[in-house]
Design an enzyme around this catalytic site. Sequence first.
Site, mmCIF file in Angstrom:
data_model
loop_
_atom_site.group_PDB
_atom_site.id
_atom_site.type_symbol
_atom_site.label_atom_id
_atom_site.label_comp_id
_atom_site.label_asym_id
_atom_site.label_seq_id
_atom_site.Cartn_x
_atom_site.Cartn_y
_atom_site.Cartn_z
ATOM 1 N N ASP A 1 -24.922 -31.699 -15.213
ATOM 2 C CA ASP A 1 -25.862 -32.640 -14.591
ATOM 3 C C ASP A 1 -25.591 -32.860 -13.102
ATOM 4 O OD1 ASP A 1 -27.900 -34.904 -14.997
ATOM 5 O OD2 ASP A 1 -26.212 -35.969 -14.095
ATOM 6 N N GLU B 1 -28.252 -28.188 -13.728
ATOM 7 C CA GLU B 1 -29.414 -29.016 -13.414
ATOM 8 C C GLU B 1 -29.468 -29.303 -11.919
ATOM 9 O OE1 GLU B 1 -31.541 -33.074 -12.968
ATOM 10 O OE2 GLU B 1 -29.381 -32.835 -12.840
HETATM 11 C C1 GLC Z 1 -29.946 -36.049 -13.553
HETATM 12 C C2 GLC Z 1 -30.603 -36.598 -14.799
HETATM 13 C C3 GLC Z 1 -31.156 -37.969 -14.498
HETATM 14 C C4 GLC Z 1 -30.040 -38.869 -14.033
HETATM 15 C C5 GLC Z 1 -29.256 -38.242 -12.879
HETATM 16 C C6 GLC Z 1 -27.968 -38.970 -12.618
HETATM 17 O O1 GLC Z 1 -30.846 -35.840 -12.540
HETATM 18 O O2 GLC Z 1 -31.588 -35.736 -15.257
HETATM 19 O O3 GLC Z 1 -31.804 -38.507 -15.617
HETATM 20 O O4 GLC Z 1 -30.570 -40.098 -13.630
HETATM 21 O O5 GLC Z 1 -28.909 -36.903 -13.136
HETATM 22 O O6 GLC Z 1 -27.005 -38.702 -13.606
#
Ligand code: GLC
Length: 645
Positions: free
Chosen positions: A285, A327
């Site tokens: 993430d 991500e």
């Molecule tokens: C990513 C997740 C999101 C979250 C962020 C912080 O972008 O998809 O939902 O708020 O990370 O962890």
Amino acid sequence: MNIQSALTMVGKFNRLVDAASLDHHARELLKLRFRRSADDLFGPFDELYATHPEYEAVREELLAALVDAQQQRSPELRLLDLKRDLEPDWFQRPEMVGYVFYIDRFAGTMKGVLEKLDYLEELGATYIHFMPCLKPREGDSDGGYSVMDYRAINPALGSMQDLEAVTAALRKRGMSLCLDLVLNHTAKEHDWAMRARKGEQRYRDYYWTFEERALPDQYDRTLVEVFPAHAPGNFTWYPDMKRWVWTTFNEHQWDLNWSNPRVFLEIVKVMLFLANRGVEALRLDAVAFMWKRMGTRCQNEPEVHMILQALRAASRIVAPALIHKEEAIVSPKDLIPYLGQGRHTGREGNLAYHNSLMVQFWSALASRKTALMTHVLREHFPESFVNATWGTYLRCHDDIGWAVTDEDAAAVGVSGPAHRAFLADFYTGRYPASFARGGDFQSNPETGDRRTNGSCASLCGLETAVESGDTRAMDAAIHRILMGHALIASFGGIPLIYMGDELGLLNDHAYETDEHLRHDGRWMHRPKMDWGKAKRRHDPFSIEGRIHAGVTHVLARRRATPHIHAANPTSILDLGIDGVFAFARKSPVGPLVCLFNFSESWLSIPAATLEAAGVQEWRDRLADVTVELRGGALPFPPQGRIWLS
Ligand code: GLC
């Protein structure tokens, strides 16, 4: 890494392996895998950390951690490692279909998931992504992305043992589990953060803290705000510590200091711990934010890719069955490197979200025009990747940011700011002729930026159609949903079905009365599973039945169409018909030409145009019928989708 240093590492590692409690074959295999990936791991590791005072010590500990994790790996998972090494394209195959859900919202608890496996199998899902389920802080936890213990499951959902039972049950059905691992930050309640707060230097060094405001001010000059409306600023003052802490996202999420090799080591251990529980994919993430550099946005810095390559190499040594999904919701130029570019080619993420495809789908749906979509996807993206592919999706748990640059808009004769404002207006339903129903998110008056929330079905017009009872509008909404699914199923990558989209679940406003959720409008499109609606999925006259049958059909046809394998290049076609988006999947068995009609009218596509694009037989692989031409052209209905071989 120089040759001398490489040989020393190999020698040291082999001695550790010889002393480990592993049988002869396991030892030899581990040594071979270390040789395969040592450069990928220690190349970047040395470059990043060689000047750090703890470099030598951490390097030794890292070797020991790899051997230790291998000893902890079960025979069943070691067999899976062998299988995946023999079939490295497993995640690129047409039978791969993702399904993403919050455990509590879908099945109550982790154990409850075991009772829903038939439902997942019926849909054709093979890649199951549990939204964050590691132990979060109490209260608001940013949907679970504020983690206080990476080695425990959220007690409200179950235990580590339950997780192992679920991964084993999924494996039996040929399904792989994907879990979130947050790399950029921990909750401020994580043990490391609590110790840092109390003043333990070792853990202070895990985070970014500042006694004075001077440095934060300097960084702030070039940083952007992620949640300007509900969590403005990038730093938080803690009076008890007398320090500012770097908190990019929410106040309770403390950014980790990845320039410290100890942070790297900790995360490697966590990764392998989760892999040994049977997790087959990690969704890493918020990776874009991991490296900080003064004078930049502190996003997508080259060191991020070095770290990610090194992490991937560690997985390949101990647990090659594990793949990494990175991500990063960033611009095309910044996104491509996450799937491996330049010296990282074939060595970084296996998967990344195709954010541009998602944005362009919604943009074309609203404007009924595809020139921008064709331009962006054709100009900015390679046709294929080495050992990597996209996660393709229409909706996820996050908002939609209208990431259309002024340059791209101008290239097709559109104004960037005007188009972005149009999209934000269209998808809240403010635009007069809009079919959509959604909500604004993080409106920023300073930049004019407005993002959008809403479920797939509501954004596709189902909510307004149901309300008005207009059956033609209902048909159109259902066809938009199915066209979208046919697009993400054929584009190349793993299509990720977001829970409830297969039934057309609408926006859910229940969060507005929950004190921990109401500040975050993203909960609008994170509904509870409606099992009542799911029951109607076999009724061909119900809305749910039509959508579910349609989505299941698309996925079944994907499995039956070998052209769709993600290793086959995706070449974007410009047919010169604004309203039609088209691409060819170039495969060894001939091309597959996929067409989508965003124009909302009947179109007629000359057969010669399609033949020039590679169509050889007039077979629609999606509907599984032979198509009939009329007057030398293909009649193409509104929201039409067709996969011609
Ligand atoms: C990513 C997740 C999101 C979250 C962020 C912080 O972008 O998809 O939902 O708020 O990370 O962890």
